[in-house]
Motif scaffolding. Structure first.
Motif, PDB file in Angstrom:
ATOM      1  N   GLU A 223       0.859  -1.183   0.000  1.00 27.72           N
ATOM      2  CA  GLU A 223       0.000   0.000   0.000  1.00 27.72           C
ATOM      3  C   GLU A 223       0.899   1.239   0.000  1.00 27.72           C
ATOM      4  N   PRO A 224       0.698   2.181  -0.911  1.00 23.33           N
ATOM      5  CA  PRO A 224       1.508   3.406  -0.888  1.00 23.33           C
ATOM      6  C   PRO A 224       1.387   4.175   0.426  1.00 23.33           C
ATOM      7  N   ILE A 225       0.228   4.104   1.057  1.00 21.43           N
ATOM      8  CA  ILE A 225       0.040   4.531   2.447  1.00 21.43           C
ATOM      9  C   ILE A 225      -0.694   3.385   3.127  1.00 21.43           C
ATOM     10  N   ALA A 226      -0.112   2.836   4.182  1.00 23.52           N
ATOM     11  CA  ALA A 226      -0.728   1.691   4.854  1.00 23.52           C
ATOM     12  C   ALA A 226      -2.018   2.134   5.524  1.00 23.52           C
ATOM     13  N   GLY A 227      -3.142   1.539   5.133  1.00 23.86           N
ATOM     14  CA  GLY A 227      -4.438   1.982   5.602  1.00 23.86           C
ATOM     15  C   GLY A 227      -4.786   1.495   6.998  1.00 23.86           C
ATOM     16  N   GLU A 228      -5.245   0.249   7.103  1.00 21.58           N
ATOM     17  CA  GLU A 228      -5.623  -0.290   8.398  1.00 21.58           C
ATOM     18  C   GLU A 228      -4.444  -0.297   9.374  1.00 21.58           C
ATOM     19  N   GLY A 229      -3.234  -0.337   8.854  1.00 26.63           N
ATOM     20  CA  GLY A 229      -2.049  -0.311   9.704  1.00 26.63           C
ATOM     21  C   GLY A 229      -1.838   0.990  10.431  1.00 26.63           C
ATOM     22  N   GLY A 230      -2.589   2.037  10.045  1.00 28.73           N
ATOM     23  CA  GLY A 230      -2.502   3.296  10.769  1.00 28.73           C
ATOM     24  C   GLY A 230      -2.165   4.502   9.912  1.00 28.73           C
ATOM     25  N   PHE A 231      -2.516   4.454   8.612  1.00 32.75           N
ATOM     26  CA  PHE A 231      -2.236   5.576   7.709  1.00 32.75           C
ATOM     27  C   PHE A 231      -0.750   5.926   7.743  1.00 32.75           C
ATOM     28  N   ILE A 232       0.062   4.903   7.610  1.00 34.07           N
ATOM     29  CA  ILE A 232       1.518   5.074   7.652  1.00 34.07           C
ATOM     30  C   ILE A 232       1.999   5.414   6.249  1.00 34.07           C
ATOM     31  N   GLU A 233       2.536   6.607   6.088  1.00 34.23           N
ATOM     32  CA  GLU A 233       3.170   6.985   4.830  1.00 34.23           C
ATOM     33  C   GLU A 233       4.641   6.578   4.925  1.00 34.23           C
ATOM     34  N   PRO A 234       5.083   5.610   4.118  1.00 41.09           N
ATOM     35  CA  PRO A 234       6.490   5.208   4.207  1.00 41.09           C
ATOM     36  C   PRO A 234       7.412   6.408   4.014  1.00 41.09           C
ATOM     37  N   ALA A 235       8.540   6.366   4.675  1.00 41.37           N
ATOM     38  CA  ALA A 235       9.516   7.451   4.548  1.00 41.37           C
ATOM     39  C   ALA A 235       9.833   7.704   3.076  1.00 41.37           C
ATOM     40  N   LYS A 236       9.985   8.969   2.723  1.00 36.31           N
ATOM     41  CA  LYS A 236      10.240   9.344   1.335  1.00 36.31           C
ATOM     42  C   LYS A 236      11.461   8.595   0.795  1.00 36.31           C
ATOM     43  N   GLY A 237      11.296   8.083  -0.399  1.00 35.22           N
ATOM     44  CA  GLY A 237      12.366   7.330  -1.045  1.00 35.22           C
ATOM     45  C   GLY A 237      12.215   5.828  -0.947  1.00 35.22           C
ATOM     46  N   PHE A 238      11.443   5.356   0.035  1.00 38.04           N
ATOM     47  CA  PHE A 238      11.310   3.914   0.242  1.00 38.04           C
ATOM     48  C   PHE A 238      10.569   3.252  -0.918  1.00 38.04           C
ATOM     49  N   LEU A 239       9.422   3.795  -1.287  1.00 33.68           N
ATOM     50  CA  LEU A 239       8.649   3.194  -2.376  1.00 33.68           C
ATOM     51  C   LEU A 239       9.422   3.163  -3.691  1.00 33.68           C
ATOM     52  N   PRO A 240      10.042   4.277  -4.119  1.00 29.71           N
ATOM     53  CA  PRO A 240      10.803   4.214  -5.365  1.00 29.71           C
ATOM     54  C   PRO A 240      11.924   3.179  -5.334  1.00 29.71           C
ATOM     55  N   LYS A 241      12.574   3.004  -4.186  1.00 26.75           N
ATOM     56  CA  LYS A 241      13.641   2.011  -4.081  1.00 26.75           C
ATOM     57  C   LYS A 241      13.084   0.591  -4.241  1.00 26.75           C
ATOM     58  N   ILE A 242      11.957   0.324  -3.598  1.00 20.22           N
ATOM     59  CA  ILE A 242      11.345  -1.004  -3.718  1.00 20.22           C
ATOM     60  C   ILE A 242      10.920  -1.248  -5.161  1.00 20.22           C
ATOM     61  N   ALA A 243      10.337  -0.245  -5.800  1.00 20.56           N
ATOM     62  CA  ALA A 243       9.903  -0.398  -7.186  1.00 20.56           C
ATOM     63  C   ALA A 243      11.099  -0.671  -8.108  1.00 20.56           C
ATOM     64  N   GLN A 244      12.205   0.030  -7.866  1.00 23.58           N
ATOM     65  CA  GLN A 244      13.395  -0.196  -8.694  1.00 23.58           C
ATOM     66  C   GLN A 244      13.975  -1.585  -8.467  1.00 23.58           C
ATOM     67  N   TYR A 245      13.971  -2.043  -7.229  1.00 25.48           N
ATOM     68  CA  TYR A 245      14.443  -3.400  -6.937  1.00 25.48           C
ATOM     69  C   TYR A 245      13.610  -4.429  -7.700  1.00 25.48           C
ATOM     70  N   CYS A 246      12.306  -4.211  -7.743  1.00 23.65           N
ATOM     71  CA  CYS A 246      11.447  -5.123  -8.499  1.00 23.65           C
ATOM     72  C   CYS A 246      11.802  -5.107  -9.984  1.00 23.65           C
ATOM     73  N   ARG A 247      11.984  -3.923 -10.552  1.00 25.54           N
ATOM     74  CA  ARG A 247      12.356  -3.837 -11.969  1.00 25.54           C
ATOM     75  C   ARG A 247      13.673  -4.551 -12.237  1.00 25.54           C
TER      76      ARG A 247
END
Length: 438
Positions: A223-247
Motif C-alpha cells: 500500500e503506498p500509504i498503509a491503511g488499516e495499519g494506521g495511515f503510515i506513509e512510508p519514509a520518502k524514497g522507500f517506495l521508489p527504491k522497492i519499485a526499482q528493486y522489483c524492476r
C-alpha cells in the motif's frame, strides 16, 4: 445537496429507533460482524449521515474511504437509475456491455504510467489483490509473494495471509496460504534508526535475498500509504527504491491503492506523489460511490499472458457498478476533487498539529490530502495508547461526529471525510475532536 448540511442531535446517540434496530441486528447477524457506531442510517449526502431517529451526524469516515464523491452524488445516481431500468445483469463473460469497457478504458488512461495497459473488473479490494497475485504468478512462473509490516489487503484466505495484523483479521482462521513473506516497512514515527527509508529498504532486500531469493519472487505487494495499519506513509524514497528493486529483478510491483485511490490523498492515485509507476495497480472502495466494484490494471504484457477463462467472476463489473464508476470519475474530474482533497488537508493538518502541541497524548500527526491520522501514545513516550483512542471516539460519537480507529496497535484515529464535505462541517468536526481531547 438534498440533505441539509448541518449537524443535528435530537436524541442521545444511538437513539431509541437505532437501539431497536440494533437489537434486531444482534438477533439476526453473527457477532463477527462488528459495528463501530450503531446508528442506523436512512439518508446521507455531502458530509452528513441522517439516522432513523432524525439525528444528523458529521461524517469523517466516508464508509472507509468509499464515498469520496458523497453518498448520493448526482452523476452517480443519474447513471445508476437509468441503468437499473435497462438491465441489472448479464455477466460480462457471457454477453458483454459497453460500460465495462468504458471503465477499463478510463482506468488504463488514468492510472500511473504511459505504457499499454489492460484492466479487468471484480467485486472487492481483496478480490483485486488476489487476482493481481494470480496474474503475477502466471506471468513470471514464480510463486513467492512479499508483503510488508502493518499492511492490510483483505479477508480472503490469501489476502488475510498477506495482511500483517492478527486481531481481528486473522485470529483463529489459519492455516494460511503458503509462499507469503513479510519484510519491514519504513514507518517514520516508530523506526528506531535515523534513516528509515534506507535502513528499512536494506533490511527488506536482505531478507528477500537470504530467505526467498529474488528469482523466486513473483510479486511485491504494498500500500503506498498503509491503511488499516494506521495511515503510515512510508519514509520518502522507500517506495521508489522497492519499485526499482522489483524492476531490476523481474518482480511484479503491485500497488494496493484500494484505500488511497480516486483523489483521496490529493493525487488521483497515491503512487503519483513520488512518481512510482506500478506494474499492477489494485483499486476498489472509492471507485464506484458505494456500489461493489474493484479493478486490476496492469501492463498489457503481463495481463495478456493469462489464458482465456483464467480471470473473471459472475458479478465482476456489474453494469450498475460500472455506471456508478463512470459517474464517480466524471465527478472527480468536473468538480476537481483532487484539489478539494488537498484543500481538506490544508484545513485539517494545521488544526491537528496545533492540538498535538496542546495534548501530549497525540504522538504523531500524519497524512496527505483527505487521508489523515493522529497516533495516540502514553504522554512522554511512544507507547501505544489504544484506550485513549476509544475514549476520544466515544466522546466524538456522542457529539454526532463519526470517526474511525486504525493501527497495528489500535492507537490511531483516522479521518476520511467525503471530498465534497462543506468546509463549515469540517471545521465543526475538528472542534468536536478538540473538545474530546480536552
Amino acid at each position: 445537496m438534498s440533505i441539509p448540511q448541518e449537524r443535528r442531535l435530537v436524541t442521545a446517540i444511538p437513539g431509541p429507533k437505532s437501539q431497536e434496530l440494533l437489537a434486531r441486528k444482534q438477533a439476526a447477524v453473527p457477532t463477527g460482524i462488528g459495528t463501530t457506531l450503531p446508528v442506523f442510517v436512512t439518508r446521507a449526502g455531502g458530509g452528513v449521515l441522517e439516522d432513523a431517529d432524525g439525528n444528523a451526524l458529521i461524517d469523517f469516515g466516508s464508509g472507509i474511504a468509499v464515498t469520496n464523491v458523497g453518498n448520493a452524488a448526482p452523476r452517480v445516481v443519474e447513471r445508476v437509475r437509468k441503468q437499473v431500468a435497462d438491465f441489472t445483469h448479464t455477466c460480462f463473460m457471457v454477453t458483454p456491455y459497453e460500460s465495462y469497457v468504458q471503465v477499463c478504458e478510463k482506468l488504463n488512461q488514468l492510472t500511473p504510467g504511459d505504457h499499454e495497459k489492460r484492466t479487468f473488473l471484480v467485486n472487492s479490494g481483496a478480490e483485486a489483490v488476489e487476482n493481481a497475485v494470480k496474474v503475477a504468478r502466471y506471468a513470471t512462473g514464480r510463486q513467492a509473494v512479499v508483503v510488508f509490516d502493518h499492511g492490510y489487503h483483505g479477508r480472503t484466505l490469501l489476502t488475510m495471509t498477506l495482511t500483517a495484523k492478527n486481531m481481528p483479521y486473522k485470529q483463529g482462521f489459519g492455516p494460511y496460504a503458503p509462499e507469503v513473506y513479510r519484510v519491514p516497512l519504513a514507518y517514520p514515527f516508530r523506526w528506531p534508526g535515523e534513516n528509515p527509508a534506507e535502513e528499512a529498504y536494506a533490511q527488506a532486500v536482505d531478507m528477500i535475498e537470504k530467505q526467498i531469493g529474488a528469482g523466486n519472487v513473483a510479486a511485491v505487494v504494498i500500500e503506498p500509504i498503509a491503511g488499516e495499519g494506521g495511515f503510515i506513509e512510508p519514509a520518502k524514497g522507500f517506495l521508489p527504491k522497492i519499485a526499482q528493486y522489483c524492476r531490476d529483478n523481474g518482480i511484479v510491483f503491485v500497488a494496493d491503492e484500494v484505500q488511497t485511490g480516486f483523489a483521496r490523498t490529493g493525487d488521483l492515485f497515491a503512487c503519483e506523489d513520488e512518481g512510482v509507476v506500478p506494474d499492477i495497480i489494485c483499486t476498489a472502495k472509492g471507485i464506484a460511490g458505494g456500489l461493489p466494484l474493484a479493478a486490476v490494471t496492469g501492463r498489457a504484457e503481463l495481463m495478456d499472458k493469462v489464458h482465456a477463462g483464467g480471470l473473471g467472476g459472475t458479478y465482476g463489473g456489474n453494469p450498475l457498478a460500472c455506471e456508478a464508476a463512470l459517474g464517480v470519475l466524471e465527478t472527480i474530474e468536473q468538480d476537481d476533487l483532487v484539489a478539494r482533497a488537498r484543500r481538506i488537508g490544508e484545513i485539517m493538518l494545521p488544526r491537528l498539529r496545533a492540538m498535538q502541541e496542546r495534548f501530549p497524548v497525540i504522538g504523531d500527526v500524519r497524512g496527505r490530502g483527505a487521508m489523515i491520522a493522529v497516533e495516540l501514545v502514553e504522554p512522554g513516550t511512544k507507547n501505544p495508547n489504544p484506550a485513549a483512542v476509544q475514549e476520544v471516539i466515544k466522546r466524538c460519537h456522542a457529539e454526532g461526529l463519526v470517526v474511525l480507529s486504525a493501527g497495528t496497535y489500535g492507537n490511531v484515529l483516522r479521518f476520511l471525510p467525503p471530498l465534497v464535505i462543506p468546509e463549515h462541517l469540517l471545521e465543526e468536526g475538528l472542534g468536536i475532536l478538540e473538545k474530546a481531547f480536552s
